[in-house]
Design a protein around this motif. Structure first.
Motif, short mmCIF file in Angstrom:
data_model
loop_
_atom_site.label_atom_id
_atom_site.label_comp_id
_atom_site.label_asym_id
_atom_site.label_seq_id
_atom_site.Cartn_x
_atom_site.Cartn_y
_atom_site.Cartn_z
N HIS A 81 41.58 31.05 40.00
CA HIS A 81 41.21 32.44 39.71
C HIS A 81 41.26 33.25 40.99
O HIS A 81 41.40 32.71 42.10
CB HIS A 81 39.83 32.51 39.06
N GLU A 82 41.14 34.54 40.85
CA GLU A 82 41.14 35.42 42.01
C GLU A 82 39.95 35.11 42.92
O GLU A 82 38.90 34.64 42.45
CB GLU A 82 41.08 36.88 41.54
N VAL A 83 40.12 35.32 44.20
CA VAL A 83 39.03 35.09 45.15
C VAL A 83 37.84 35.96 44.77
O VAL A 83 37.97 37.18 44.61
CB VAL A 83 39.50 35.41 46.59
N THR A 84 36.70 35.34 44.60
CA THR A 84 35.50 36.07 44.20
C THR A 84 34.75 36.58 45.43
O THR A 84 35.00 36.17 46.56
CB THR A 84 34.55 35.19 43.39
N HIS A 193 35.60 42.60 36.20
CA HIS A 193 34.77 41.69 35.41
C HIS A 193 34.77 40.30 36.05
O HIS A 193 35.67 39.97 36.83
CB HIS A 193 35.29 41.61 33.98
N PRO A 194 33.76 39.47 35.74
CA PRO A 194 33.73 38.13 36.31
C PRO A 194 35.03 37.37 36.04
O PRO A 194 35.61 37.49 34.94
CB PRO A 194 32.55 37.47 35.58
N VAL A 195 35.47 36.62 37.02
CA VAL A 195 36.72 35.89 36.87
C VAL A 195 36.58 34.77 35.83
O VAL A 195 35.47 34.29 35.58
CB VAL A 195 37.17 35.28 38.22
N GLY A 196 37.69 34.40 35.20
CA GLY A 196 37.72 33.26 34.31
C GLY A 196 37.07 33.46 32.96
O GLY A 196 36.80 32.48 32.26
N ARG A 197 36.85 34.69 32.53
CA ARG A 197 36.20 34.94 31.24
C ARG A 197 37.22 35.15 30.11
O ARG A 197 36.85 35.10 28.94
CB ARG A 197 35.30 36.17 31.33
N LEU A 205 45.69 29.01 34.73
CA LEU A 205 45.34 30.05 35.69
C LEU A 205 44.74 31.26 34.98
O LEU A 205 45.27 31.71 33.96
CB LEU A 205 46.57 30.48 36.48
N PHE A 206 43.67 31.79 35.54
CA PHE A 206 42.97 32.91 34.93
C PHE A 206 43.32 34.24 35.60
O PHE A 206 43.58 34.30 36.80
CB PHE A 206 41.45 32.70 35.03
N ASP A 207 43.28 35.29 34.81
CA ASP A 207 43.39 36.67 35.31
C ASP A 207 44.70 36.96 36.03
O ASP A 207 44.74 37.81 36.92
CB ASP A 207 42.21 36.99 36.23
N MET A 208 45.77 36.31 35.62
CA MET A 208 47.07 36.60 36.23
C MET A 208 47.62 37.94 35.75
O MET A 208 48.45 38.55 36.43
CB MET A 208 48.07 35.49 35.92
N HIS A 209 47.17 38.42 34.60
CA HIS A 209 47.68 39.66 34.03
C HIS A 209 46.75 40.87 34.20
O HIS A 209 47.03 41.94 33.68
CB HIS A 209 47.98 39.48 32.54
#
Length: 293
Positions: A81-84, A193-197, A205-209
């Motif tokens: 996921h994106e760096v939090t 928003h929180p990553v990976g939801r 992989l999460f939040d690529m779009h």
């Protein structure tokens, strides 16, 4: 190479921080990314992406998404996921730089991060995990053979985003499904928003779009696809912008397509995309025992 050095120096000033002390398939590919990633001190989960070829770009997209061309990418590890902000602050304390995000929250993606700040984080994370940093502390040049973290090339980013698909999105060609996989202008309530939801892509992989647009390693060149090498392309040399990929919380569906690319000033002096809509994720070379190629 000179333009890269000059660009990085300008970015350092603008960012106001001290110097660093397989072919396409119509269905999702087999999820080989379930292979375990190495355990590191930073504890950030990564996914092993297999080496392979894919068709990069879009026949129906904008001019600088063309021509569609075949590209080979070596195996690499990429953040799930994106760096939090928690990820960023954990290492940022070591390097004496703070969380710059507009929307505050430990599990939210860090944003308002310039390209040089992202590169600097990569080096800090590399040192924290006992790896060789990729970025030269004086010029910003990247050593792709180093063991540490860096930003993904846009070829690596698109390959990972597509995850074996050749449609506009990793979930298919219908934009109406975007809300199941991404935070965009349609469902974000105008914030991150929180990553990976949301649902992950076929390679986990999460939040690529969506959520935040992501910095890539490459200098942006609108005509680069016409001259880029087939194996591991790494971007242009003569432009002052760097590549952003992936759409964001304030983006319409079109900008969340797998092939969508845009250039942005790396130091935000004249940002065309809201600063709080820009973040990043990291990649690194896999250990020899885990090379999926």
């Amino acid at each position: 190479m000179m333009s890269r050095k000059v660009g990085f120096t300008v970015c350092l000033i603008l960012a106001a921080f001290v110097p660093l002390s397989c072919r396409p398939a119509s269905a999702p590919a087999k999820i080989v990314s379930a292979l375990p990633a190495p355990t590191t001190k930073s504890g950030i989960e990564m996914v092993l992406i297999p080496a392979g070829s894919f068709t990069m770009g879009s026949r129906s997209g904008r001019k600088h998404e063309q021509p569609v061309h075949n590209v080979w990418v070596d195996s690499f590890l990429i953040d799930r996921h994106e760096v939090t902000q928690a990820d960023y602050e954990k290492l940022g304390d070591l390097e004496a730089f703070s969380n710059p995000s507009h929307y505050q929250g430990a599990d939210l993606p860090v944003e308002q991060v310039t390209w040089p700040q992202a590169a600097r984080y990569c080096n800090a994370r590399s040192r924290f995990d006992g790896l060789q940093p990729c970025y030269n502390e004086d010029t910003g040049a990247c050593d792709f053979e180093a063991s540490g973290y860096r930003l993904p090339t846009e070829a690596e980013w698109e390959y990972a985003c597509r995850a074996g698909t050749d449609s506009d999105y990793s979930f298919g060609g219908e934009a109406r499904q975007l809300g199941d996989f991404a935070w965009s202008i349609e469902n974000s309530a105008r914030k991150t928003h929180p990553v990976g939801r949301k649902k992950p892509n076929p390679w986990g992989l999460f939040d690529m779009h969506g959520n935040v647009a992501e910095w890539c390693q490459d200098v942006f060149d609108p005509g680069y696809y016409q001259v880029s090498p087939e194996k591991n392309p790494r971007g242009g040399d003569d432009h002052k912008e760097y590549v952003l990929r992936g759409g964001s919380w304030k983006s319409p569906a079109d900008t969340a397509r797998s092939a969508y690319r845009i250039g942005e000033n790396p130091g935000f002096s004249d940002a065309c995309l809201a600063r709080d809509a820009i973040g990043f994720r990291c990649v690194r070379r896999p250990p020899a025992t885990q090379d999926a190629g």
